[in-house]
Design a protein around this motif. Sequence first.
Motif, mmCIF file in Angstrom:
data_model
loop_
_atom_site.group_PDB
_atom_site.id
_atom_site.type_symbol
_atom_site.label_atom_id
_atom_site.label_comp_id
_atom_site.label_asym_id
_atom_site.label_seq_id
_atom_site.Cartn_x
_atom_site.Cartn_y
_atom_site.Cartn_z
ATOM 1 N N THR A 94 0.793 -1.230 0.000
ATOM 2 C CA THR A 94 0.000 0.000 0.000
ATOM 3 C C THR A 94 0.825 1.280 0.000
ATOM 4 N N GLY A 95 2.120 1.197 0.220
ATOM 5 C CA GLY A 95 2.926 2.409 0.281
ATOM 6 C C GLY A 95 4.386 2.128 -0.021
ATOM 7 N N LYS A 96 5.194 3.135 0.200
ATOM 8 C CA LYS A 96 6.630 3.030 -0.043
ATOM 9 C C LYS A 96 7.262 2.067 0.956
ATOM 10 N N ASN A 97 8.212 1.284 0.473
ATOM 11 C CA ASN A 97 8.955 0.393 1.367
ATOM 12 C C ASN A 97 9.689 1.207 2.429
ATOM 13 N N ARG A 98 9.738 0.691 3.644
ATOM 14 C CA ARG A 98 10.538 1.295 4.696
ATOM 15 C C ARG A 98 11.930 0.677 4.737
ATOM 16 N N LEU A 99 12.124 -0.377 3.996
ATOM 17 C CA LEU A 99 13.387 -1.100 3.911
ATOM 18 C C LEU A 99 13.507 -1.565 2.473
#
Length: 150
Positions: A94-99
């Motif tokens: 649903t969104g940008k990867n945090r990693l």
Amino acid sequence: MALNWKLVIDSANAPALADFWAAALEYEVEDPGALIEQLLAAGHLGEEAVAEHRGRKIFRGYAAVRHPEDPFDPISGIGRGRRLLFQDVPEGKTGKNRLHLDVHSESGDLDTLVTRLEALGATRIREVNKGPAGHWWTMQDPEGNEFCVA
């Protein structure tokens, strides 16, 4: 004492994503077939927990890749070094990867590496030029997970 680790990545199709990353990184897809056969024969695992992918038995909803030079357990096929585990989850990204992963070309030929990754199913998102910090591409794997190629 340093700890062992693996990176676990949520996915919609773990075996397909493992195939992509194995080819992209030149890793090996783990083969848990012998372990699955032992667990089935002993009654510790039901057929519903097993799937077949590319002629191999796998744990349904899971697949992993490992560095070809790292040690692994010959019975389970599980790597004991650099390893990525993919697990199916019901919700989509649903969104940008945090990693994210950074993939580096040993030869320094960025264009050849980016083109090879595109042929495997990756997509170029944007080119980044950071002066002395270098030049790289932000890309997405076949499920939309971002990674960088430098």
